[in-house]
Structure formats: C-alpha cells, structure tokens
Enzyme design. Structure first.
Site, PDB file in Angstrom:
ATOM      1  N   ASP A   1       0.078   1.537   3.166  1.00 14.20           N
ATOM      2  CA  ASP A   1       0.927   1.022   2.099  1.00 14.20           C
ATOM      3  C   ASP A   1       1.540   2.201   1.327  1.00 14.20           C
ATOM      4  OD1 ASP A   1      -1.158   1.821   0.385  1.00 14.20           O
ATOM      5  OD2 ASP A   1      -0.777   0.147  -0.984  1.00 14.20           O
TER       6      ASP A   1
ATOM      7  N   HIS B   1      -8.062  -2.379   1.586  1.00 14.02           N
ATOM      8  CA  HIS B   1      -8.789  -1.297   0.903  1.00 14.02           C
ATOM      9  C   HIS B   1     -10.116  -1.124   1.645  1.00 14.02           C
ATOM     10  CE1 HIS B   1      -6.493  -0.795  -2.882  1.00 14.02           C
ATOM     11  NE2 HIS B   1      -6.268  -2.104  -2.829  1.00 14.02           N
TER      12      HIS B   1
END
Ligand SMILES: [Zn+2]
Length: 455
Positions: free
Chosen positions: A237, A324
């Site tokens: 990202d 994450h």
C-alpha cells in the site's frame, strides 16, 4: 485559534483532506499539539518521516514549524516508507516520532501516524492532542532540526536477517508508493529474481491506486504474474505497512491465509506459541494454528491495538485481514510489509512447494468481502450493533471483543461498528456458499429491523 474539523482526530491517526481539513494553519497547530503532548510525556527528540504524496513536503514544513515551537527537537528522515520510520524509533536516540502519510487513501488525503517511545499514539491519546489544540495549551521553546538518512540502514537490517536459499521469481508492485524508495535495492540484496512494477515514486499514482487489498488495484500484478510464470506477486500500500499477495496462478491470498502460512512455519520450529489476529479473519486461521500446535488469539481490528496485544501476550507473529502483518520473531514487532515480503520469499526459497501447496491443508471456507453498511448516524450505528449483540446472544455463541462475531457452527457473521464513520462493517463465512448466503440474509434482515441502515 484556527477552525479545526474534530473528525480529523481519528482512532489510529490524524487524517483529512489537504487544504480543506488540513490547511497550513491547522497543520502547524497539529505540530504544536503533538510537540506539547510529547514534551509533557518526557520526549525531547522525535524522528519525522513522510511518504511520497505530492503535498507531503508542504505538510512537513508546517509540522516542523509547529513541533519545534514547543522546544522538541526533530530528526528529519525525509521521504521514507512507514516501517522505515518505525525502524528509526528502535535505532536512533529519539523518544518517539511522526510519519506524515495518507497511506492507501485517495490522493487528496494525507495525515499523521504518531508514536511515543516505540508504541503507537492512538485512541484517547489522540483526543488528548485534540484537547491541547482546542484549548491553545501549548509548550514553548526552540527545537532544532537535523537531517538523517536512514534508508540504507533499514535495507541492510532487513536483508541481514533473511537469507534466500535460491532465487525466488517474484513480481513486486509498489503502486508508485513509498515502497519504491527501498524495494529494488532490497530485493537485489536478497538475491531474489525480482521484476519491479511501478516502483518509481510518483505521488500522482498514475498506474493504479496503491492499495493491494482492493481487487481492482491488484489486477496489473495478477496479469504480470500470470504472463511471466512468476512464483509469487507482492504489492504494497501507499506507505508500505500493508501487503497484498497473489500466488503463482494469480489468485489473491488474503491477509488471514498469508498469516496462516507464516504461523505454520513458526509453529514447526516453536510449538505452543500464540498467534494474534483480528475478528475479521477466517475460521480457517484459528483451526490451522491449533492443528499446528499453536494458540490462536482473536483480537480487535486496528494495527495499534494488535501491536499492543502482541507486546502484552509476548506473541511472535500477528496479522490482520487488511494486510498488516507483525513479526516479533527475528524482527521488531511492528507492521512492516517490506519485511513481510522478504520473509515470505525466504520461506518460499526453503521449500519445494509453491504457495498454493503450502495452503493445501488450510481449510477453505466461503466468505463474503467486507460489506460497509451506512447508518443514519453514529448513535444509530452503536444502537443497531448493541441490539444485534443482545439479540444473537440469546441463541448463538458470540465473540464480542470488537463488534459481535456470531457463531453458527458451520459459519459466522461479523457485525462491527466502524471506529471512524457512521458505518457498520459486516462479513460472513461458511462451509458452503449457500450456507454463507443464508447466514448473510438472516443477519442483514435482523439489522434492518434494528434501525436505519443501508446495504
Ligand atoms: Zn498504510
């Protein structure tokens, strides 16, 4: 005092639209508020990083003016990925830090992720910064700024921890985000057989938006993996704290299945370890962890919360559906998609199996993507979620650590009020697609009875 939109002070960061929410005055006030908060918590010097968005440098100027006016010193790291800024908290003599980043949000957004010591500043602490700003209650002084370039140290640290036993053919898609600042050098150092896609920093994001967890934005990577016969495709990202992965066939491996791969590898070496994951993850993950001799720990969604839980429990690996991933095993415990990518290559280099074969024993459930349902207001959102929890508790087992995960035996539904918007996020999973849709309809129909909500 400048007029400030209170909604920019969110659960995990301060974030808003540049020039609308984040005017030059507001940015300076955020710097003053953050500097004052840090100083009152004993911090004298902080590190400051920024992503490669076009307005990040403008934000940096204002934030430096604000922070130094409180007497706090700054180590200016320049343009770095978020994990390299986290890295500075462990390596440099600083007492905390700030990262200027809009992460994966649309180009007009930008924001601030903050740390005190090595721990994230979030929740109540961010509201405390808001109150300092609203009451004009600032520290004063004259902070100094020094420049420091940390990227080589960061690359060497990551590369020094991992060793590929053979080159792995990988396509790397940086989406022109901050990962571009380190990816090529790192994968060369690792001796990976890497082809770089959109790995020139460009804050206009001209090729696709930098969010590899959105199916639409990962299409280039999928196509490139398929046409080049690569073993794996990896995307980052905008600030490189979240990872997206596609397998050798070009199929997307979501965060929970990726975590399953890392968990199985860890548990082979160290039985009985805890693995932390968020409420959005598939039931396949805890089942896999248990089968591999580990202890699954389901926790709240939110990277700051997961990091804290990892420290509390001493867990070595954690992760979120959102991409994450956290490693305290042979790393520092923060979410670093670049380290995760390198570690995945190492893992693949040590086995003759490809990713799909590594996942062969992980149960396959059928799930919906996240569905975001808008509610009339924040009050309405909480009221609907509360009624849903009360109702389903009567006849179902529920997990209510974050929203409510309703267990149906052969599937589950998640009803979770968003931390940041008048939205309820729902997700469903079951052993068959039919059963999944049945659970979905049952839960959604109930939610409509409980209040004003739009799917
Ligand atoms: Zn991010």
């Amino acid at each position: 005092m400048a007029e400030i939109n209170p909604y920019i002070f969110r659960e995990y960061d301060i974030r808003g639209v540049v020039d609308k929410d984040l005017t030059p005055d507001v940015i300076e006030f955020i710097g003053k508020g953050f500097g004052s908060y840090m100083k009152r918590n004993g911090a004298k010097k902080i590190s400051l990083g920024g992503d490669i968005r076009l307005h990040t440098e403008k934000l940096r100027e204002g934030i430096i003016r604000g922070i130094t006016s409180t007497g706090v010193n700054i180590v200016n790291l320049g343009a770095v990925p978020t994990p390299a800024q986290y890295f500075s908290l462990h390596k440099l003599p600083v007492d905390g830090g700030m990262m200027i980043t809009g992460s994966h949000n649309p180009p007009e957004f930008n924001g601030f992720k903050m740390s005190l010591g090595t721990a994230p500043v979030y929740g109540e602490a961010i509201q405390e910064i808001r109150k300092i700003i609203e009451s004009d209650d600032f520290e004063t002084g004259q902070g100094r700024v020094e420049e420091y370039s940390i990227l080589d140290e960061y690359i060497n640290d990551v590369a020094g921890r991992l060793k590929l036993q053979k080159p792995v053919k990988v396509i790397v898609d940086c989406g022109n985000g901050a990962a571009s600042l380190v990816a090529q050098k790192l994968f060369q150092k690792l001796n990976a057989n890497a082809t770089m896609l959109f790995c020139e920093p460009d804050g206009r994001f001209p090729n696709h938006h930098p969010d590899p967890t959105v199916v639409e934005y990962i299409q280039d990577l999928i196509q490139k993996v398929r046409e080049s016969d690569a073993e794996i495709g990896i995307g980052f990202d905008g600030d490189a704290d979240r990872i997206g992965v596609v397998d050798n066939k070009g199929d997307i491996i979501w965060g929970d299945r990726l975590l399953a791969i890392f968990a199985m590898e860890l548990l082979e070496r160290r039985k009985g370890e805890k693995i932390i994951f968020d409420v959005k993850c598939s039931q396949a993950l805890p089942e896999t962890i248990e089968a591999a001799g580990g202890i699954p720990v389901m926790w709240k969604t939110g990277h700051s919360l997961l990091k804290k839980k990892m420290k509390e429990t001493g867990a070595l690996i954690g992760g979120e559906m959102s991409g994450h991933l956290f490693f305290a095993d042979n790393y520092y415990g923060y979410d670093d998609a670049i380290y995760a990518a390198a570690r995945l290559l190492e893992l693949l280099s040590k086995t003759d199996k490809n990713i799909s074969e590594l996942l062969a024993n992980v149960p396959q459930y059928y799930s919906t993507p996240e569905i975001r349902a808008e509610c009339a207001s924040d009050e309405e959102k909480f009221s609907i979620a509360k009624k849903a929890a009360d109702y389903f508790k009567q006849n179902n087992d529920v997990i209510d650590i974050d929203g409510v995960r309703i267990l149906f035996g052969d599937g589950w539904g998640l009803v979770r009020p968003s931390n940041t918007q008048p939205v309820i996020v729902v997700r469903f999973e079951a052993k068959t697609p039919e059963r999944r849709d049945e659970i979905k309809n049952l839960v959604l129909n109930k939610l409509k009875e409980f209040g004003e909500i739009n799917f």
